[in-house]
Design a protein around this motif. Structure first.
Motif, PDB file in Angstrom:
ATOM      1  N   ASP A   2       0.881  -1.246   0.012  1.00  0.00           N
ATOM      2  CA  ASP A   2       0.028  -0.077  -0.100  1.00  0.00           C
ATOM      3  C   ASP A   2       0.824   1.306  -0.049  1.00  0.00           C
ATOM      4  OD1 ASP A   2      -2.484  -1.424   0.315  1.00  0.00           O
ATOM      5  OD2 ASP A   2      -2.129  -1.550   2.205  1.00  0.00           O
ATOM      6  N   ASN A   3       0.501   2.423  -0.453  1.00  0.00           N
ATOM      7  CA  ASN A   3       1.143   3.675  -0.591  1.00  0.00           C
ATOM      8  C   ASN A   3       0.706   4.494   0.553  1.00  0.00           C
ATOM      9  OD1 ASN A   3       2.430   2.898  -2.911  1.00  0.00           O
ATOM     10  ND2 ASN A   3       0.650   3.784  -4.162  1.00  0.00           N
ATOM     11  N   HIS A   4       1.466   4.161   1.784  1.00  0.00           N
ATOM     12  CA  HIS A   4       0.910   5.066   3.041  1.00  0.00           C
ATOM     13  C   HIS A   4       1.921   6.166   2.912  1.00  0.00           C
ATOM     14  CE1 HIS A   4      -1.605   1.941   4.470  1.00  0.00           C
ATOM     15  NE2 HIS A   4      -0.895   1.011   4.484  1.00  0.00           N
ATOM     16  N   VAL A   5       1.558   7.137   3.430  1.00  0.00           N
ATOM     17  CA  VAL A   5       2.285   8.287   3.434  1.00  0.00           C
ATOM     18  C   VAL A   5       2.375   9.208   4.767  1.00  0.00           C
ATOM     19  CG1 VAL A   5       2.392  10.605   2.292  1.00  0.00           C
ATOM     20  CG2 VAL A   5       1.644   8.682   0.949  1.00  0.00           C
ATOM     21  N   VAL A   6       3.492   9.783   5.073  1.00  0.00           N
ATOM     22  CA  VAL A   6       3.777  10.579   6.209  1.00  0.00           C
ATOM     23  C   VAL A   6       4.168  11.993   5.572  1.00  0.00           C
ATOM     24  CG1 VAL A   6       5.248  11.125   8.362  1.00  0.00           C
ATOM     25  CG2 VAL A   6       4.318   8.618   7.883  1.00  0.00           C
ATOM     26  N   GLU A   7       3.198  12.758   6.111  1.00  0.00           N
ATOM     27  CA  GLU A   7       3.644  14.217   5.759  1.00  0.00           C
ATOM     28  C   GLU A   7       4.083  14.957   6.772  1.00  0.00           C
ATOM     29  OE1 GLU A   7       0.127  15.630   2.589  1.00  0.00           O
ATOM     30  OE2 GLU A   7      -0.700  14.504   4.382  1.00  0.00           O
ATOM     31  N   LEU A   8       5.053  15.823   6.557  1.00  0.00           N
ATOM     32  CA  LEU A   8       5.445  16.785   7.616  1.00  0.00           C
ATOM     33  C   LEU A   8       5.255  18.210   6.970  1.00  0.00           C
ATOM     34  CD1 LEU A   8       7.114  16.994  10.192  1.00  0.00           C
ATOM     35  CD2 LEU A   8       9.084  16.888   9.277  1.00  0.00           C
ATOM     36  N   MET A   9       4.190  18.718   7.831  1.00  0.00           N
ATOM     37  CA  MET A   9       3.778  20.147   7.467  1.00  0.00           C
ATOM     38  C   MET A   9       5.304  21.102   8.032  1.00  0.00           C
ATOM     39  SD  MET A   9       1.275  19.452   5.690  1.00  0.00           S
ATOM     40  CE  MET A   9       0.121  18.375   5.772  1.00  0.00           C
ATOM     41  N   VAL A  10       5.884  21.952   7.061  1.00  0.00           N
ATOM     42  CA  VAL A  10       6.949  22.679   7.620  1.00  0.00           C
ATOM     43  C   VAL A  10       6.912  24.060   7.085  1.00  0.00           C
ATOM     44  CG1 VAL A  10       8.594  20.780   7.540  1.00  0.00           C
ATOM     45  CG2 VAL A  10       8.543  22.008   5.599  1.00  0.00           C
ATOM     46  N   ARG A  11       7.829  25.010   7.523  1.00  0.00           N
ATOM     47  CA  ARG A  11       8.063  26.340   7.075  1.00  0.00           C
ATOM     48  C   ARG A  11       9.644  26.251   6.728  1.00  0.00           C
ATOM     49  NH1 ARG A  11       3.345  28.575   9.628  1.00  0.00           N
ATOM     50  NH2 ARG A  11       2.513  29.677   7.915  1.00  0.00           N
ATOM     51  N   PRO A  12       9.969  27.125   5.739  1.00  0.00           N
ATOM     52  CA  PRO A  12      11.522  26.935   5.595  1.00  0.00           C
ATOM     53  C   PRO A  12      12.252  27.578   6.769  1.00  0.00           C
ATOM     54  CG  PRO A  12      10.409  27.718   3.604  1.00  0.00           C
ATOM     55  CD  PRO A  12       9.412  27.531   4.639  1.00  0.00           C
ATOM     56  N   SER A  13      11.925  28.389   7.419  1.00  0.00           N
ATOM     57  CA  SER A  13      12.352  28.954   8.357  1.00  0.00           C
ATOM     58  C   SER A  13      12.353  28.568   9.923  1.00  0.00           C
ATOM     59  CB  SER A  13      11.955  30.629   8.600  1.00  0.00           C
ATOM     60  OG  SER A  13      10.626  30.372   8.920  1.00  0.00           O
ATOM     61  N   CYS A  14      11.720  27.463  10.012  1.00  0.00           N
ATOM     62  CA  CYS A  14      11.552  26.690  11.153  1.00  0.00           C
ATOM     63  C   CYS A  14      12.609  25.507  11.428  1.00  0.00           C
ATOM     64  CB  CYS A  14      10.200  25.923  10.909  1.00  0.00           C
ATOM     65  SG  CYS A  14       9.741  24.799  12.088  1.00  0.00           S
ATOM     66  N   GLY A  15      13.370  25.887  12.625  1.00  0.00           N
ATOM     67  CA  GLY A  15      14.531  24.998  12.738  1.00  0.00           C
ATOM     68  C   GLY A  15      14.228  23.755  13.363  1.00  0.00           C
ATOM     69  N   SER A  16      12.981  23.923  13.933  1.00  0.00           N
ATOM     70  CA  SER A  16      12.434  22.383  14.627  1.00  0.00           C
ATOM     71  C   SER A  16      11.893  21.596  13.408  1.00  0.00           C
ATOM     72  CB  SER A  16      11.214  22.920  15.687  1.00  0.00           C
ATOM     73  OG  SER A  16      11.645  23.522  16.694  1.00  0.00           O
ATOM     74  N   CYS A  17      11.165  21.968  12.293  1.00  0.00           N
ATOM     75  CA  CYS A  17      10.924  21.404  11.213  1.00  0.00           C
ATOM     76  C   CYS A  17      12.049  20.518  10.623  1.00  0.00           C
ATOM     77  CB  CYS A  17      10.139  22.468  10.075  1.00  0.00           C
ATOM     78  SG  CYS A  17       8.841  23.080  10.736  1.00  0.00           S
ATOM     79  N   ALA A  18      13.425  21.218  10.676  1.00  0.00           N
ATOM     80  CA  ALA A  18      14.552  20.452  10.027  1.00  0.00           C
ATOM     81  C   ALA A  18      14.900  19.297  10.960  1.00  0.00           C
ATOM     82  CB  ALA A  18      15.605  21.465   9.589  1.00  0.00           C
ATOM     83  N   ARG A  19      14.680  19.567  12.478  1.00  0.00           N
ATOM     84  CA  ARG A  19      15.134  18.585  13.137  1.00  0.00           C
ATOM     85  C   ARG A  19      14.431  17.408  13.175  1.00  0.00           C
ATOM     86  NH1 ARG A  19      12.828  17.702  17.874  1.00  0.00           N
ATOM     87  NH2 ARG A  19      11.944  19.741  17.968  1.00  0.00           N
ATOM     88  N   VAL A  20      12.768  17.558  13.155  1.00  0.00           N
ATOM     89  CA  VAL A  20      11.915  16.604  13.063  1.00  0.00           C
ATOM     90  C   VAL A  20      12.011  15.910  11.905  1.00  0.00           C
ATOM     91  CG1 VAL A  20       9.390  16.218  13.018  1.00  0.00           C
ATOM     92  CG2 VAL A  20      10.240  17.750  14.914  1.00  0.00           C
ATOM     93  N   ALA A  21      12.259  16.459  10.797  1.00  0.00           N
ATOM     94  CA  ALA A  21      12.374  15.749   9.456  1.00  0.00           C
ATOM     95  C   ALA A  21      13.546  14.848   9.631  1.00  0.00           C
ATOM     96  CB  ALA A  21      12.834  16.916   8.637  1.00  0.00           C
ATOM     97  N   ALA A  22      14.716  15.201  10.066  1.00  0.00           N
ATOM     98  CA  ALA A  22      15.880  14.219  10.344  1.00  0.00           C
ATOM     99  C   ALA A  22      15.578  13.220  11.299  1.00  0.00           C
ATOM    100  CB  ALA A  22      16.990  15.115  10.886  1.00  0.00           C
ATOM    101  N   GLN A  23      14.670  13.520  12.312  1.00  0.00           N
ATOM    102  CA  GLN A  23      14.484  12.595  13.322  1.00  0.00           C
ATOM    103  C   GLN A  23      13.639  11.317  12.596  1.00  0.00           C
ATOM    104  OE1 GLN A  23      12.185  13.941  16.610  1.00  0.00           O
ATOM    105  NE2 GLN A  23      11.470  11.906  17.091  1.00  0.00           N
ATOM    106  N   ILE A  24      12.384  11.912  12.138  1.00  0.00           N
ATOM    107  CA  ILE A  24      11.432  10.869  11.401  1.00  0.00           C
ATOM    108  C   ILE A  24      11.730  10.176  10.014  1.00  0.00           C
ATOM    109  CG2 ILE A  24       9.559  12.125  12.833  1.00  0.00           C
ATOM    110  CD1 ILE A  24       8.525  12.933  10.131  1.00  0.00           C
ATOM    111  N   GLU A  25      12.667  10.630   9.388  1.00  0.00           N
ATOM    112  CA  GLU A  25      13.016  10.164   8.077  1.00  0.00           C
ATOM    113  C   GLU A  25      13.473   8.812   8.169  1.00  0.00           C
ATOM    114  OE1 GLU A  25      15.099  11.126   3.721  1.00  0.00           O
ATOM    115  OE2 GLU A  25      15.807  12.131   5.585  1.00  0.00           O
ATOM    116  N   PRO A  26      14.424   8.503   8.921  1.00  0.00           N
ATOM    117  CA  PRO A  26      14.561   6.859   9.036  1.00  0.00           C
ATOM    118  C   PRO A  26      13.583   6.179   9.627  1.00  0.00           C
ATOM    119  CG  PRO A  26      15.868   8.205  10.878  1.00  0.00           C
ATOM    120  CD  PRO A  26      15.285   9.062   9.865  1.00  0.00           C
ATOM    121  N   ILE A  27      12.882   6.592  10.604  1.00  0.00           N
ATOM    122  CA  ILE A  27      11.463   5.531  10.871  1.00  0.00           C
ATOM    123  C   ILE A  27      10.551   5.500   9.935  1.00  0.00           C
ATOM    124  CG2 ILE A  27       9.869   5.679  12.745  1.00  0.00           C
ATOM    125  CD1 ILE A  27      11.451   7.448  14.315  1.00  0.00           C
TER     126      ILE A  27
END
Length: 82
Positions: A2-27
């Motif tokens: 199945d094509n399951h998707v995790v979306e991460l809603m971000v803003r380019p200026s958001c430092g926490s967004c980059a941190r969470v993206a790096a955290q969840i990508e391998p999972i």
């Protein structure tokens, strides 16, 4: 598969967004799901919906978490039968 998707809603200026993206990508990859990074500033409706709440993690269309992600909870959610 199945094509399951995790979306991460971000803003380019958001430092926490980059941190969470790096955290969840391998999972997400480990679970065999797709990860889509969505810049809410590129869509006025998304910008209004999510406002300053980014990063927001959305799993198959349902909001999973806001700001912080518990890695174990995400891993469990992605491995749960649908």
């Amino acid at each position: 598969m199945d094509n399951h998707v995790v979306e991460l809603m971000v803003r380019p200026s958001c430092g926490s967004c980059a941190r969470v993206a790096a955290q969840i990508e391998p999972i997400v990859q480990e679970a065999g799901w797709a990860l889509e990074i969505v810049n809410v500033d590129e869509d006025s409706e998304l910008a209004m919906e999510f406002g300053d709440r980014v990063p927001v993690t959305v799993v198959d269309g349902e909001e999973f978490s806001c700001w912080e992600v518990d890695s174990d909870q995400l891993r469990a959610r992605l491995s749960a039968p649908m």
